[in-house]
Design a protein around this motif. Sequence first.
Motif, mmCIF file in Angstrom:
data_model
loop_
_atom_site.group_PDB
_atom_site.id
_atom_site.type_symbol
_atom_site.label_atom_id
_atom_site.label_comp_id
_atom_site.label_asym_id
_atom_site.label_seq_id
_atom_site.Cartn_x
_atom_site.Cartn_y
_atom_site.Cartn_z
ATOM 1 N N GLY A 182 32.793 17.069 72.247
ATOM 2 C CA GLY A 182 31.929 18.240 72.370
ATOM 3 C C GLY A 182 32.712 19.541 72.433
ATOM 4 N N LYS A 183 33.918 19.489 72.987
ATOM 5 C CA LYS A 183 34.750 20.699 73.073
ATOM 6 C C LYS A 183 35.225 21.177 71.706
ATOM 7 N N THR A 184 35.207 20.294 70.709
ATOM 8 C CA THR A 184 35.654 20.662 69.358
ATOM 9 C C THR A 184 34.533 21.276 68.528
ATOM 10 N N LEU A 185 33.318 21.304 69.072
ATOM 11 C CA LEU A 185 32.150 21.748 68.324
ATOM 12 C C LEU A 185 31.501 22.939 69.009
ATOM 13 N N ARG A 186 30.886 23.782 68.227
ATOM 14 C CA ARG A 186 30.009 24.803 68.785
ATOM 15 C C ARG A 186 28.901 25.064 67.778
ATOM 16 N N PRO A 187 28.000 24.108 67.625
ATOM 17 C CA PRO A 187 26.929 24.267 66.642
ATOM 18 C C PRO A 187 25.946 25.369 67.041
ATOM 19 N N LYS A 188 25.271 25.894 66.038
ATOM 20 C CA LYS A 188 24.246 26.904 66.299
ATOM 21 C C LYS A 188 22.988 26.263 66.877
ATOM 22 N N ALA A 189 22.752 25.000 66.509
ATOM 23 C CA ALA A 189 21.579 24.266 66.991
ATOM 24 C C ALA A 189 21.851 22.785 66.808
ATOM 25 N N ILE A 190 21.047 21.967 67.478
ATOM 26 C CA ILE A 190 21.206 20.517 67.436
ATOM 27 C C ILE A 190 19.865 19.883 67.069
ATOM 28 N N ILE A 191 19.898 18.931 66.151
ATOM 29 C CA ILE A 191 18.748 18.079 65.837
ATOM 30 C C ILE A 191 19.147 16.669 66.239
ATOM 31 N N ILE A 192 18.397 16.061 67.155
ATOM 32 C CA ILE A 192 18.784 14.743 67.653
ATOM 33 C C ILE A 192 17.646 13.733 67.485
ATOM 34 N N PHE A 193 17.941 12.655 66.776
ATOM 35 C CA PHE A 193 17.013 11.536 66.600
ATOM 36 C C PHE A 193 17.306 10.531 67.707
ATOM 37 N N THR A 194 16.350 10.319 68.596
ATOM 38 C CA THR A 194 16.583 9.481 69.759
ATOM 39 C C THR A 194 15.856 8.143 69.653
ATOM 40 N N ALA A 195 16.566 7.082 70.013
ATOM 41 C CA ALA A 195 16.000 5.739 69.992
ATOM 42 C C ALA A 195 14.863 5.570 70.994
ATOM 43 N N HIS A 196 14.744 6.496 71.938
ATOM 44 C CA HIS A 196 13.765 6.330 73.010
ATOM 45 C C HIS A 196 12.470 7.102 72.775
ATOM 46 N N TRP A 197 12.262 7.538 71.543
ATOM 47 C CA TRP A 197 10.996 8.190 71.185
ATOM 48 C C TRP A 197 10.534 7.578 69.873
ATOM 49 N N GLU A 198 9.529 6.730 69.949
ATOM 50 C CA GLU A 198 9.026 6.031 68.773
ATOM 51 C C GLU A 198 7.662 6.576 68.371
ATOM 52 N N ASN A 199 7.493 6.778 67.080
ATOM 53 C CA ASN A 199 6.222 7.218 66.524
ATOM 54 C C ASN A 199 6.114 6.744 65.082
ATOM 55 N N ARG A 200 4.914 6.425 64.654
ATOM 56 C CA ARG A 200 4.727 6.015 63.261
ATOM 57 C C ARG A 200 4.981 7.170 62.305
ATOM 58 N N VAL A 201 4.590 8.374 62.730
ATOM 59 C CA VAL A 201 4.842 9.581 61.942
ATOM 60 C C VAL A 201 6.025 10.306 62.566
ATOM 61 N N THR A 202 6.978 10.721 61.735
ATOM 62 C CA THR A 202 8.139 11.456 62.247
ATOM 63 C C THR A 202 7.656 12.667 63.038
ATOM 64 N N THR A 203 8.020 12.707 64.303
ATOM 65 C CA THR A 203 7.533 13.758 65.191
ATOM 66 C C THR A 203 8.691 14.663 65.594
ATOM 67 N N ILE A 204 8.427 15.956 65.529
ATOM 68 C CA ILE A 204 9.446 16.982 65.729
ATOM 69 C C ILE A 204 9.080 17.782 66.970
ATOM 70 N N SER A 205 9.983 17.864 67.920
ATOM 71 C CA SER A 205 9.693 18.667 69.103
ATOM 72 C C SER A 205 9.701 20.143 68.719
ATOM 73 N N SER A 206 8.670 20.842 69.184
ATOM 74 C CA SER A 206 8.575 22.281 68.914
ATOM 75 C C SER A 206 8.437 23.048 70.226
ATOM 76 N N VAL A 207 9.130 22.581 71.228
ATOM 77 C CA VAL A 207 9.136 23.239 72.543
ATOM 78 C C VAL A 207 9.713 24.643 72.396
#
Length: 255
Positions: A29-54
């Motif tokens: 993590g110290k080698t990176l400084r991304p502008k944003a992160i998109i993370i696909f998590t094994a602990h959130w299952e849905n039939r339709v790809t669901t995108i958090s928009s918090v």
Amino acid sequence: MTAPIFVGHGSPMMAVQDNACARFLEEYGKTLRPKAIIIFTAHWENRVTTISSVSGEYDTIYDFGGFPQELYEIRYPAKGSPELAERVASMLSVKGIASQFDAARGLDHGSWVPLSRMFPDAAIPVVQMSVNPFLPAEEQYRIGEALRGLDREDILIIGSGATVHNFRTLNPHAKEPDAWAVAFDDWLVERMRGRDLDALFRCEEMAPNARLAVPRPEHFVPLYIAFGSGDPAGGVKEIHRSYEMGALSYLSLSF
């Protein structure tokens, strides 16, 4: 450029314990400084790809039980990015992939545990993504493929799961990794480096010990998504590998 990665996120204890993978995540993590992160998590299952928009800070979800109290006191107050969520939906739509938004769900431990080790200040906007473990491997890869190019904008795509994830095989007294688990990971890395998509998409029938390693695919499919999102002209790098209890794999790769 920030290459997509797959990380073996282990148990919730990864948030507080000192092991080889936790140390790797901190240093990487110290080698990176991304502008944003998109993370696909094994602990959130849905039939339709669901995108958090918090739009504000995420809640921290404690989707586990029976762990030390200190885990339930951790907060990872990352903020969402509705703008990036909209862009992700648009990129999926161009490829004919349906999606939907969720503006309320917090970060589950498949997200906040590795992120808390990689980026402890929680200062980088996060868009959390669901998985459908029952889609064919080709479709998992295609979801990632739809997001290609975001790495060139320093947007980090993470697949968070595990290649070998079978609780029935774990041995808390094991001192060495199980040979069958290592053989499965070796097969995956070799086929990915060779971009042998046909073999990878037929992993269940072709890889050694595949059904033992992957009794249920929810932890495995983020690997295909992250792999698909990488530049096919780039190389596949094994950035970390360790095992706990004989067969819990922390194999991590960059694409």
